[in-house]
Design an enzyme around this catalytic site. Structure first.
Site, PDB file in Angstrom:
ATOM      1  N   HIS A  27      28.782  16.450  65.155  1.00 27.38           N
ATOM      2  CA  HIS A  27      27.412  16.160  64.729  1.00 27.38           C
ATOM      3  C   HIS A  27      27.339  15.423  63.404  1.00 27.38           C
ATOM      4  CE1 HIS A  27      25.305  18.800  67.669  1.00 27.38           C
ATOM      5  NE2 HIS A  27      26.433  19.483  67.601  1.00 27.38           N
TER       6      HIS A  27
ATOM      7  N   LYS B 258      12.658  17.086  56.366  1.00 31.04           N
ATOM      8  CA  LYS B 258      14.047  17.269  56.794  1.00 31.04           C
ATOM      9  C   LYS B 258      14.788  17.880  55.620  1.00 31.04           C
ATOM     10  CE  LYS B 258      14.130  12.799  57.729  1.00 31.04           C
ATOM     11  NZ  LYS B 258      14.646  12.650  59.036  1.00 31.04           N
ATOM     12  N   ARG B 259      16.048  18.266  55.827  1.00 29.04           N
ATOM     13  CA  ARG B 259      16.823  18.757  54.697  1.00 29.04           C
ATOM     14  C   ARG B 259      16.896  17.700  53.608  1.00 29.04           C
ATOM     15  NH1 ARG B 259      19.393  23.852  55.127  1.00 29.04           N
ATOM     16  NH2 ARG B 259      20.334  23.277  53.157  1.00 29.04           N
TER      17      ARG B 259
ATOM     18  N   LYS C  57      19.730  10.972  53.238  1.00 35.89           N
ATOM     19  CA  LYS C  57      18.455  10.888  53.972  1.00 35.89           C
ATOM     20  C   LYS C  57      17.415  10.117  53.162  1.00 35.89           C
ATOM     21  CE  LYS C  57      19.368  15.202  56.479  1.00 35.89           C
ATOM     22  NZ  LYS C  57      19.310  14.990  57.930  1.00 35.89           N
TER      23      LYS C  57
ATOM     24  N   THR D 275      16.732  14.374  65.122  1.00 40.34           N
ATOM     25  CA  THR D 275      15.922  14.806  66.256  1.00 40.34           C
ATOM     26  C   THR D 275      14.459  14.896  65.825  1.00 40.34           C
ATOM     27  OG1 THR D 275      16.631  17.035  65.690  1.00 40.34           O
ATOM     28  CG2 THR D 275      17.650  16.049  67.622  1.00 40.34           C
TER      29      THR D 275
ATOM     30  N   LYS E 111      10.778  13.943  67.747  1.00 43.43           N
ATOM     31  CA  LYS E 111       9.580  14.790  67.837  1.00 43.43           C
ATOM     32  C   LYS E 111       8.347  14.003  67.428  1.00 43.43           C
ATOM     33  CE  LYS E 111      12.639  18.552  66.931  1.00 43.43           C
ATOM     34  NZ  LYS E 111      13.437  19.161  65.876  1.00 43.43           N
TER      35      LYS E 111
HETATM   36  O1  CBF Z   1      23.022  16.726  66.423  1.00 43.15           O
HETATM   37  C1  CBF Z   1      22.023  17.457  65.819  1.00 43.15           C
HETATM   38  C2  CBF Z   1      21.860  17.075  64.360  1.00 43.15           C
HETATM   39  O2  CBF Z   1      22.955  17.628  63.641  1.00 43.15           O
HETATM   40  C3  CBF Z   1      22.912  17.386  62.231  1.00 43.15           C
HETATM   41  O3  CBF Z   1      21.750  17.967  61.698  1.00 43.15           O
HETATM   42  C4  CBF Z   1      24.108  18.106  61.599  1.00 43.15           C
HETATM   43  O4  CBF Z   1      23.973  19.214  61.184  1.00 43.15           O
HETATM   44  N1  CBF Z   1      25.263  17.547  61.518  1.00 43.15           N
HETATM   45  C5  CBF Z   1      22.913  15.888  61.965  1.00 43.15           C
HETATM   46  O5  CBF Z   1      22.838  15.655  60.575  1.00 43.15           O
HETATM   47  C6  CBF Z   1      21.754  15.208  62.697  1.00 43.15           C
HETATM   48  O6  CBF Z   1      21.840  13.826  62.543  1.00 43.15           O
HETATM   49  C7  CBF Z   1      21.791  15.565  64.179  1.00 43.15           C
HETATM   50  O7  CBF Z   1      20.658  15.081  64.815  1.00 43.15           O
END
Ligand code: CBF
Length: 829
Positions: free
Chosen positions: A374, A565-566, A571, A673, A677
């Site tokens: 991820h 978002k975080r 970001k 994601t 949304k």
């Molecule tokens: O795939 C789900 C999400 O995972 C993350 O939040 C992560 O924890 N590595 C990514 O940063 C996101 O881009 C991703 O959508």
């Protein structure tokens, strides 16, 4: 309109799905019964709390009936099962979603109405479980929803943290972390299963012995034992009678008290051991994308993985099948590398407990595990010190060494002319402190490795895992993320759902591609009017919330521009706030400016140890204070920071958003994601060509998304050429003014150094995420947005085209791709 009057228009009729165990009593009767007999309270009158808990228990009864029937069916049909291992799940509040899935919403409304209560007020009683940090945990929950809706024999596995992600408060502009004691009242959504209990070992020693065939065997003994106790959480499919579960392990002491010290009068000493054992599942690590390498974290990983492998093997043994059928009957998806220690753990069980040979055991593992990556952030690619694993899990370290030895032998054999390759792909990194590379372990031990968007998978193949592509050319694949339409449209946006069901029928809820039919309606004036009204209703609801919580009045007709978002430098919340400051300067310079009023909304948490992210939160709040109180600008510009962003807040924000900010440095956001949304609910995206933004653009159409800035290749090229942020500072006077303001006491009167860390990072620090390089393109794109928003017909058409194009991003589609491409499972409905 009253909710009760239109709910039946929204969803599939009930009688299609009633499963065995349907009951004679109504939901309300059962809720009242539970108030008296389960809660032990007077049920002759109800308050919110009693109504909530009564309903929870009545809903849970219905889920349990379906769940047991489904479990029986799995055994009867000899189904292959999926184990989805994730250190994080972010389900959001349960009550509304469970009522919706089970078709009980109307009954609940009627029951509450009879008691002068409403569903809206009683869902406030529910505490949201924050068992995840962000995208990864929320994705796991979307996938669990789709798996149940598709009728898959699937189980989620994770940890029942006593404390979820911290609760964020904003005090004087600063983030303050408070514990999230989500279980303080208990949770009836979780069923503790004290009999599903496994001992989990840490530390200890490994003994060797010879078996009857003269084979060297190993036996891991001694050390500390902790008990893993199961707690089940239920996930109903949408109106299909199918209920799955997520099993969350809770750490329990192996011994109640250390009796000797208890008798010796050392009461505190005797409970000490109990306390430290329970610590394992006490708290979620609050870092997104950058794990903190602490022993407790590794303990958590092994704890939940070991218990899960035991559970899987327990079920498999009931079938009386030979071991080589383990992967025919099961598949294990590793959500990131966090559960990758499952690979050596299963090897240990097969070798040391079941006495299989190495080749046979390894062959089983390689057919069983699949790994999803991820993130490509280097600091997030987990590694553990060899010394730590050796101490905590001595047998696993031996097994990892052996996996590595055999793997590198193969690599040397097949790539004779590349003497450097083995050290690059080794499971163990060289250097003063040897470390185990968990991603390498996951790749070598799995039959499938997938990324989560096209670009991300390409980057994995081209850069991060480039060497492995040549070694395992067929192992890598892409599965673009998806989101569940049940929570992220039907549940969070009732007005729009109603409009959709009225025009398209209700099948879009389980077949999101139906939304493409909206394209035929964009030229219908009346439809566009209704669309706009739905959006306005949602914006007013959010405005009320902001008024109530932040005490700030915002204009629902202004552009709601949202970045939630975080907080992370990649970001680029910073890019957003720099633009807001420049807008502020421009309005002050031209008091008669004709511009569309704008409300910029931020939300998100920073990891408690991530100082730069916390500084950015502080900057946003300081800018907000200044802008919102300036009489020259406050009619045009508002800046809002919503504290404690979580799933529930997202459900309020997403349907009310006009412009969705997805502005990461290209190449850094694996998928995103949140972007899905917002677009699904009709927001227009301003975004970089990063993660899933690219695929969203392809589906909603170029004219309906605002893509800007450097693409991933350009980011790399600029870095190679030598990126100098000072050039942008010197050449762009507006940008310079903004940066100089940050570097003065403009937003923090009397303190001119409050943001010097930010200023320095952007200039002397080399601006690692290229904020300044993308600044001009971002500002110009915002000008276009502000201009186009005024043309309401144009904007609403674009909004409709966004929703129409988002069918692909359903988690049902994503899960089907996992089924076909990785899991080879049969739905069982
Ligand atoms: O795939 C789900 C999400 O995972 C993350 O939040 C992560 O924890 N590595 C990514 O940063 C996101 O881009 C991703 O959508």
């Amino acid at each position: 309109k009253d909710v009760k009057d239109y709910l039946h228009l929204l969803d599939k009729p009930l009688d299609e799905f009633e499963a065995p165990g349907a009951r004679n009593s109504t939901l309300g009767e059962d809720a009242l019964w539970h108030v008296l007999y389960s809660l032990g309270q007077d049920n002759t009158y109800l308050n919110k709390r009693k109504a909530y808990w009564g309903l929870v228990l009545a809903v849970r009864d219905r889920m349990l009936e379906k769940w047991t029937a489904v479990q029986r069916k799995y055994y009867a049909n000899d189904d292959k099962r999926l184990y989805y291992l994730s250190l994080e799940f972010l389900p959001g509040k349960f009550l509304r979603g469970n009522l919706l899935a089970l078709g009980l919403e109307n009954e609940a409304h009627e029951f509450l109405h009879e008691h002068d209560l409403s569903l809206d007020e009683i869902v406030d009683e529910e505490c949201e479980p924050g068992l995840g940090n962000g995208g990864l945990g929320r994705l796991a929950s979307c996938y669990m929803d789709s798996m149940a809706t598709l009728g898959l024999p699937a189980y989620g596995y994770g940890i029942r943290y006593s404390y979820g992600l911290f609760r964020q408060e904003i005090r004087n502009g600063h983030q303050v972390e408070q514990p999230d004691n989500w279980l303080h009242e208990g949770s009836h959504w979780l069923i503790p299963r004290p009999h599903n209990l496994f001992p989990i070992r840490f530390y200890g020693t490994v003994n060797e012995w010879l078996d009857d065939d003269g084979m060297l065997r190993h036996d891991w003994r001694g050390g500390d034992l902790v008990m893993a106790m199961a707690n089940d959480m239920y996930v109903p499919g949408y109106r299909n009678g199918h209920v799955n579960s997520i099993r969350l392990w809770e750490a329990r002491p192996h011994k109640e008290f250390v009796l000797s010290s208890f008798n010796a009068g050392d009461y505190i000493g005797s409970v000490q051991e109990k306390i430290s054992d329970e610590n394992i599942s006490m708290v979620l690590y609050p870092s997104d994308d950058a794990p903190e390498g602490k022993t407790l974290r590794l303990k958590q990983q092994y704890f939940f993985v070991a218990a899960t492998m035991r559970d899987m093997v327990r079920r498999f043994k009931k079938l009386n099948k030979p071991w080589d059928q383990l992967p025919e009957k099961n598949v294990v998806q590793l959500n990131e590398t966090h559960p990758a220690i499952a690979i050596p753990e299963l090897m240990r069980m097969l070798l040391d407990e079941e006495l299989l040979g190495w080749e046979e055991a390894w062959c089983i593992c390689q057919k069983l595990f699949a790994y999803t990556n991820h993130t490509i952030l280097p600091e997030a690619l987990e590694t553990w010190p060899v010394k730590l694993i050796e101490r905590l899990l001595p047998r696993h370290m031996q097994i990892i060494y052996e996996i590595n030895r055999r793997f590198l032998e193969e690599v040397r054999l097949h790539f004779r002319d590349e003497p450097e390759l083995p050290s690059r792909v080794s499971l163990i990194s060289a250097g003063p402190e040897q470390r185990v590379r968990m991603s390498h372990l996951a790749i070598v031990g799995s039959f499938s490795v997938n990324g989560v968007s096209s670009l991300h998978t390409q980057i994995l193949k081209d850069r991060v895992f480039h060497d492995f592509i040549r070694i395992f050319p067929d192992r890598f694949n892409n599965k673009t993320n998806g989101i569940t339409p049940r929570r992220w449209l039907r549940q969070c946006n009732v007005p729009l759902s109603w409009l959709l069901s009225e025009h398209l029928g209700c099948n879009w809820i389980t077949d999101l591609t139906q939304l493409k039919k909206l394209r035929e309606l964009v030229d219908d004036v009346e439809f566009r009017h209704d669309w706009e009204q739905c959006r306005l209703t949602n914006k007013k609801r959010l405005a009320d919330y902001i008024e109530k919580v932040n005490g700030i009045t915002v204009n629902p007709h202004s552009i709601f521009d949202v970045q939630v978002k975080r907080f992370h430098e990649y970001k680029r919340q910073l890019l957003n706030i720099l633009h807001i400051i420049s807008l502020y300067n421009n309005i002050r310079r031209n008091p008669d400016v004709k511009m569309q009023p704008c409300t910029f909304i931020f939300g998100g948490k920073a990891a408690p140890s991530y100082q730069m992210a916390k500084d950015i939160i502080y900057l946003i709040n300081c800018v907000a204070r200044r802008v919102n109180s300036d009489p020259h600008t406050r009619n045009f510009l508002k800046v809002i920071f919503l504290a404690n962003y979580n799933v529930s807040l997202a459900q309020l924000l997403v349907p009310a958003t006009d412009v969705s900010e997805q502005i990461s440095t290209a190449g850094y956001e694996a998928s995103g994601t949140g972007n899905m949304k917002f677009a699904l609910n009709g927001a227009l995206t301003i975004g970089t060509r990063d993660g899933a933004n690219i695929e969203i653009g392809e589906r909603v159409g170029d004219g309906n998304i605002y893509l800007f800035g450097l693409c991933e290749k350009e980011v790399l090229a600029l870095r190679r050429r030598g990126y100098d942020p000072w050039e942008f500072y010197k050449n762009d006077s507006e940008l310079r003014e903004v940066l100089d303001m940050i570097n003065s006491d403009q937003f923090t009167p009397g303190d001119s150094t409050a943001f010097s860390s930010i200023f320095n990072s952007l200039l002397t620090g080399g601006d690692p995420f290229m904020v300044l390089a993308d600044y001009r393109a971002y500002v110009e794109t915002h000008k276009r947005i502000s201009h186009e928003y005024v043309d309401r017909d144009l904007w609403i058409k674009k909004s409709i085209m966004n929703t129409a194009g988002m069918g692909y991003f359903s988690s049902d589609r994503a899960v089907k791709e996992y089924i076909d491409g990785i899991w080879s499972l049969e739905p069982d409905v």
